[in-house]
Design a protein around this motif. Structure first.
Motif, PDB file in Angstrom:
ATOM      1  N   THR A   7     -17.530   1.191   3.193  1.00 46.77           N
ATOM      2  CA  THR A   7     -16.679   2.354   2.968  1.00 46.77           C
ATOM      3  C   THR A   7     -16.208   2.910   4.314  1.00 46.77           C
ATOM      4  O   THR A   7     -16.749   2.587   5.369  1.00 46.77           O
ATOM      5  CB  THR A   7     -17.444   3.467   2.223  1.00 46.77           C
ATOM      6  OG1 THR A   7     -18.478   3.971   3.093  1.00 46.77           O
ATOM      7  CG2 THR A   7     -18.048   2.957   0.925  1.00 46.77           C
ATOM      8  N   TRP A  27       0.811  -1.219   0.000  1.00 48.97           N
ATOM      9  CA  TRP A  27       0.000   0.000   0.000  1.00 48.97           C
ATOM     10  C   TRP A  27       0.849   1.277   0.000  1.00 48.97           C
ATOM     11  O   TRP A  27       0.325   2.369   0.091  1.00 48.97           O
ATOM     12  CB  TRP A  27      -0.963   0.005   1.191  1.00 48.97           C
ATOM     13  CG  TRP A  27      -2.119  -0.931   1.008  1.00 48.97           C
ATOM     14  CD1 TRP A  27      -3.258  -0.716   0.274  1.00 48.97           C
ATOM     15  CD2 TRP A  27      -2.256  -2.237   1.558  1.00 48.97           C
ATOM     16  NE1 TRP A  27      -4.083  -1.808   0.335  1.00 48.97           N
ATOM     17  CE2 TRP A  27      -3.490  -2.760   1.123  1.00 48.97           C
ATOM     18  CE3 TRP A  27      -1.452  -3.036   2.386  1.00 48.97           C
ATOM     19  CZ2 TRP A  27      -3.943  -4.023   1.474  1.00 48.97           C
ATOM     20  CZ3 TRP A  27      -1.899  -4.305   2.738  1.00 48.97           C
ATOM     21  CH2 TRP A  27      -3.129  -4.782   2.273  1.00 48.97           C
ATOM     22  N   VAL A  59     -13.915   1.217  -2.513  1.00 48.42           N
ATOM     23  CA  VAL A  59     -13.064   0.171  -3.084  1.00 48.42           C
ATOM     24  C   VAL A  59     -13.955  -1.046  -3.295  1.00 48.42           C
ATOM     25  O   VAL A  59     -14.597  -1.514  -2.356  1.00 48.42           O
ATOM     26  CB  VAL A  59     -11.882  -0.175  -2.154  1.00 48.42           C
ATOM     27  CG1 VAL A  59     -11.027  -1.281  -2.773  1.00 48.42           C
ATOM     28  CG2 VAL A  59     -11.040   1.070  -1.861  1.00 48.42           C
ATOM     29  N   GLU A  60     -13.993  -1.542  -4.500  1.00 50.28           N
ATOM     30  CA  GLU A  60     -14.945  -2.600  -4.863  1.00 50.28           C
ATOM     31  C   GLU A  60     -14.818  -3.835  -3.977  1.00 50.28           C
ATOM     32  O   GLU A  60     -15.819  -4.444  -3.614  1.00 50.28           O
ATOM     33  CB  GLU A  60     -14.745  -2.991  -6.324  1.00 50.28           C
ATOM     34  CG  GLU A  60     -15.775  -3.969  -6.844  1.00 50.28           C
ATOM     35  CD  GLU A  60     -15.603  -4.262  -8.322  1.00 50.28           C
ATOM     36  OE1 GLU A  60     -16.210  -5.238  -8.785  1.00 50.28           O
ATOM     37  OE2 GLU A  60     -14.866  -3.523  -9.002  1.00 50.28           O
ATOM     38  N   TYR A  69     -13.938  -4.032  -0.852  1.00 49.85           N
ATOM     39  CA  TYR A  69     -14.210  -3.827   0.573  1.00 49.85           C
ATOM     40  C   TYR A  69     -15.708  -3.905   0.840  1.00 49.85           C
ATOM     41  O   TYR A  69     -16.502  -3.274   0.143  1.00 49.85           O
ATOM     42  CB  TYR A  69     -13.691  -2.470   1.039  1.00 49.85           C
ATOM     43  CG  TYR A  69     -12.199  -2.256   0.896  1.00 49.85           C
ATOM     44  CD1 TYR A  69     -11.349  -3.275   0.493  1.00 49.85           C
ATOM     45  CD2 TYR A  69     -11.649  -1.012   1.164  1.00 49.85           C
ATOM     46  CE1 TYR A  69      -9.984  -3.063   0.356  1.00 49.85           C
ATOM     47  CE2 TYR A  69     -10.279  -0.790   1.042  1.00 49.85           C
ATOM     48  CZ  TYR A  69      -9.458  -1.825   0.630  1.00 49.85           C
ATOM     49  OH  TYR A  69      -8.109  -1.604   0.500  1.00 49.85           O
TER      50      TYR A  69
END
Length: 198
Positions: free
Chosen positions: A154, A17, A148-149, A151
């Protein structure tokens, strides 16, 4: 989220990350540390410590720090980073959702971890944190706000859930990218009140 997701993230990179290289991360850590209202903490818990970049900064203000992560590789890197902090800062492999650590803490750090949880897991973690937090302690949550798709939730959703819990909101910061909120178990005096400035 599946545990394999995190193992895969660290398979090809020690810093997937960009915690050590991105200004976004460096700035976020500075805001996080500035939001902590006490100069020192007796016993702190950091959930999802990754490679220990924030852990190292937290250790400088804590008598004891327990930093945990699901990834053995991340924990090894974090443990190496924490060696300079002395023996009171340790990193260990632990699933904080299924295996919350025993005892009480006057600092609980939930940074970039809660949006990986489903609603039931999030509620369980909030309950564990609330029960483990001392009356003079604080919980700080910091999360990325962009969707984020992969996760389940949010950052805004998990912070809204924290705000709806029994915890007392004491401070916050919000910008386009991330959200930070500080909570206490019970109402506390402000820094100025504690130092008899008002």
């Amino acid at each position: 989220m599946e545990e394999s997701y995190f193992h895969e993230m660290y398979r090809d990179s020690d810093d997937p990350w960009g915690f050590t290289s991105r200004w976004y991360e460096q700035r976020k850590y500075q805001v996080t540390m500035a939001a902590l209202s006490a100069p020192r903490y007796r016993r702190a818990f950091e959930a999802g410590c990754s490679i220990g970049v924030l852990s190292e900064q937290l250790a400088s203000r804590c008598e004891q720090l327990l930093a945990v992560d699901l990834s053995d590789k991340a924990v090894q890197i974090a443990a190496e980073r924490l060696k300079t902090a002395g023996g009171q800062a340790i990193a260990e492999t632990r699933d904080f959702v299924a295996d919350w650590p025993p005892g009480s803490f006057d600092l609980i750090v939930l940074s970039e971890v809660l949006y990986y949880l489903d609603h039931a897991q999030l509620d369980a973690v909030i309950a564990h944190a609330s029960a483990a937090l001392t009356d003079d302690g604080e919980l700080i949550a910091v999360h990325w706000r962009w969707p984020v798709e992969e996760y389940p939730q949010t950052g805004d959703q998990v912070h809204d859930r924290l705000r709806d819990s029994d915890l007392v909101h004491t401070a916050g910061y919000l910008d386009t990218d991330f959200r930070l909120d500080v909570f206490a178990r019970v109402a506390r005096q402000s820094v100025a009140q504690r130092e008899h400035l008002v």
